[in-house]
Design an enzyme around this catalytic site. Structure first.
Site, short mmCIF file in Angstrom:
data_model
loop_
_atom_site.label_atom_id
_atom_site.label_comp_id
_atom_site.label_asym_id
_atom_site.label_seq_id
_atom_site.Cartn_x
_atom_site.Cartn_y
_atom_site.Cartn_z
NE ARG A 69 -3.99 -2.25 1.81
CZ ARG A 69 -3.72 -3.55 1.91
NH1 ARG A 69 -2.54 -3.95 2.31
NH2 ARG A 69 -4.64 -4.44 1.61
CD GLN A 110 -0.56 -7.85 9.11
OE1 GLN A 110 -1.56 -7.62 8.45
NE2 GLN A 110 0.12 -6.89 9.71
CB ILE A 135 4.34 -14.82 3.04
CG1 ILE A 135 4.53 -13.78 1.90
CG2 ILE A 135 2.91 -14.75 3.57
CD1 ILE A 135 3.63 -14.00 0.70
CG ASP A 136 9.52 -11.68 4.35
OD1 ASP A 136 9.78 -12.17 5.48
OD2 ASP A 136 9.24 -10.47 4.20
CG HIS A 178 -1.33 -13.23 6.26
ND1 HIS A 178 -1.20 -11.87 6.11
CD2 HIS A 178 -2.48 -13.41 6.95
CE1 HIS A 178 -2.24 -11.26 6.67
NE2 HIS A 178 -3.02 -12.17 7.20
CB CYS A 220 0.94 -37.66 -7.26
SG CYS A 220 0.15 -36.12 -6.72
CB SER A 274 -1.63 -0.45 6.05
OG SER A 274 -2.19 -1.72 5.74
CB ILE A 333 10.41 -0.47 11.13
CG1 ILE A 333 10.38 -1.19 12.47
CG2 ILE A 333 10.64 -1.41 9.97
CD1 ILE A 333 9.11 -1.96 12.71
P1 NAD Z 1 0.64 -3.01 3.79
O1 NAD Z 1 1.34 -3.10 2.48
O2 NAD Z 1 -0.82 -2.87 3.83
O3 NAD Z 1 1.22 -1.81 4.64
C1 NAD Z 1 2.57 -1.62 4.87
C2 NAD Z 1 2.71 -0.46 5.83
O4 NAD Z 1 4.09 -0.35 6.18
C3 NAD Z 1 2.30 0.89 5.25
O5 NAD Z 1 1.50 1.56 6.20
C4 NAD Z 1 3.64 1.62 5.02
O6 NAD Z 1 3.54 3.01 5.22
C5 NAD Z 1 4.50 0.99 6.07
N1 NAD Z 1 5.93 0.93 5.75
C6 NAD Z 1 6.51 0.64 4.55
N2 NAD Z 1 7.84 0.61 4.69
C7 NAD Z 1 8.11 0.90 5.98
C8 NAD Z 1 9.31 1.02 6.73
N3 NAD Z 1 10.51 0.84 6.19
N4 NAD Z 1 9.20 1.31 8.04
C9 NAD Z 1 7.99 1.53 8.63
N5 NAD Z 1 6.83 1.44 7.96
C10 NAD Z 1 6.90 1.11 6.65
O7 NAD Z 1 1.14 -4.29 4.58
P2 NAD Z 1 0.40 -5.17 5.64
O8 NAD Z 1 -0.26 -4.31 6.64
O9 NAD Z 1 1.40 -6.16 6.11
O10 NAD Z 1 -0.72 -5.94 4.82
C11 NAD Z 1 -0.56 -6.41 3.50
C12 NAD Z 1 -0.62 -7.90 3.28
O11 NAD Z 1 0.35 -8.18 2.29
C13 NAD Z 1 -0.25 -8.75 4.42
O12 NAD Z 1 -1.29 -9.61 4.60
C14 NAD Z 1 1.01 -9.52 4.01
O13 NAD Z 1 0.75 -10.91 4.14
C15 NAD Z 1 1.18 -9.27 2.56
N6 NAD Z 1 2.54 -8.91 2.10
C16 NAD Z 1 3.64 -9.52 2.60
C17 NAD Z 1 4.91 -9.14 2.18
C18 NAD Z 1 6.11 -9.84 2.76
O14 NAD Z 1 6.03 -11.00 3.14
N7 NAD Z 1 7.24 -9.14 2.87
C19 NAD Z 1 5.05 -8.13 1.23
C20 NAD Z 1 3.90 -7.53 0.71
C21 NAD Z 1 2.65 -7.91 1.17
#
Ligand code: NAD
Length: 239
Positions: free
Chosen positions: A35, A102, A104-105, A120, A151, A190, A230
């Site tokens: 997002r 959340q 998956i990496d 997730h 299979c 988010s 972060i």
């Molecule tokens: P999201 O993409 O909805 O939100 C990410 C949030 O992190 C945003 O509010 C953004 O402003 C903030 N952000 C981005 N970089 C940052 C940083 N360096 N430091 C601090 N804040 C930062 O992600 P979500 O809330 O985890 O939900 C999205 C879904 O997508 C999840 O269910 C997840 O499973 C999946 N997802 C996972 C990965 C992964 O495994 N790395 C990547 C993309 C999406």
């Protein structure tokens, strides 16, 4: 920064910290979130990510699902960043009891964290939908197109797709950790994806910390809000 000093002090005082994070925890490792302005939702595809990585799309169009999934959701070269490392270190020190993610990496485990609740799922686990055979990430990346088992069954990543429910045992365990936590640090999410985002309501303490690059709908509930990246925040706090 006054907020960083407060976070440092709270971490020093607490022995039961729980961390709850999302995609923003891994952006500094080069994995885009969904997002942010440069996240997946703002790139151009024939369908939005929510559609492609949904259960019905996976069943209907596995070829296109896997094309997107392998290109946009798998980052084999990504390494843990300062946030992953700091959380592993805090667990090692006996302060942090669990990471609830959340993501998956698999980067928390790569950093050395032991108690990681993956709400997730994980790209590192894949199963045949017919015989249940296990495949790791390399196995499915080596297979062209839609990965298939010997299979003949189609292989599915152990990742919770849209329209699918969360693993109840993992969710229950996450609730227990959060309900018992002295301090809850939430970062890089988010807080818009449910039911994961609703976990925050189980926290009973008075040290709720939110670390995020942008504002979240829960900022007003937090005892401490730190606006920033972060990895940089944890680098500063652990130094
Ligand atoms: P999201 O993409 O909805 O939100 C990410 C949030 O992190 C945003 O509010 C953004 O402003 C903030 N952000 C981005 N970089 C940052 C940083 N360096 N430091 C601090 N804040 C930062 O992600 P979500 O809330 O985890 O939900 C999205 C879904 O997508 C999840 O269910 C997840 O499973 C999946 N997802 C996972 C990965 C992964 O495994 N790395 C990547 C993309 C999406």
């Amino acid at each position: 920064m006054k907020e960083l000093e407060t976070l440092k002090q709270w971490i020093a005082e607490c022995s039961n910290i729980v961390f709850f994070g999302g995609a923003g925890v891994s952006t500094e490792s080069g994995i885009p979130d969904f997002r942010s302005v440069d996240g997946l939702y703002h790139q151009q595809y024939d369908y939005p990510p929510e559609t492609i990585i949904s259960h019905s799309f996976y069943v209907r169009n596995p070829k296109e699902f896997y094309r997107f999934y392998k290109n946009k959701m798998i980052f084999p070269q990504a390494k843990p960043n300062a946030a992953h490392m700091a959380l592993a270190e805090l667990e090692h020190q006996g302060k942090l009891k669990a990471v609830i993610t959340q993501n998956i990496d698999g980067l928390h485990q790569a950093a050395g964290s032991k108690e990681v609740l993956e709400l997730h799922g994980s790209v590192h686990r894949n199963y045949c939908t017919r015989c249940g055979n296990f495949f790791n990430l390399d196995d499915i990346m080596e297979m062209e197109g839609v990965p298939k088992c010997k299979c003949g069954g189609m292989i599915k990543p152990d990742v919770v797709l849209y329209e699918e429910g969360l693993d109840q045992r993992t969710l229950q365990k996450a609730v227990q950790y959060i309900a018992g936590a002295q301090m809850l640090i939430i970062g890089g999410t988010s807080l818009t994806v449910y039911p994961a985002a609703g976990l925050i309501d189980y926290y009973n303490g008075n040290k709720l910390v939110l670390i995020n690059k942008s504002v979240t709908p829960m900022d007003s509930k937090a005892d401490l809000v730190i606006s920033g990246k972060i990895g940089e925040v944890f680098s500063a706090v652990m130094s």
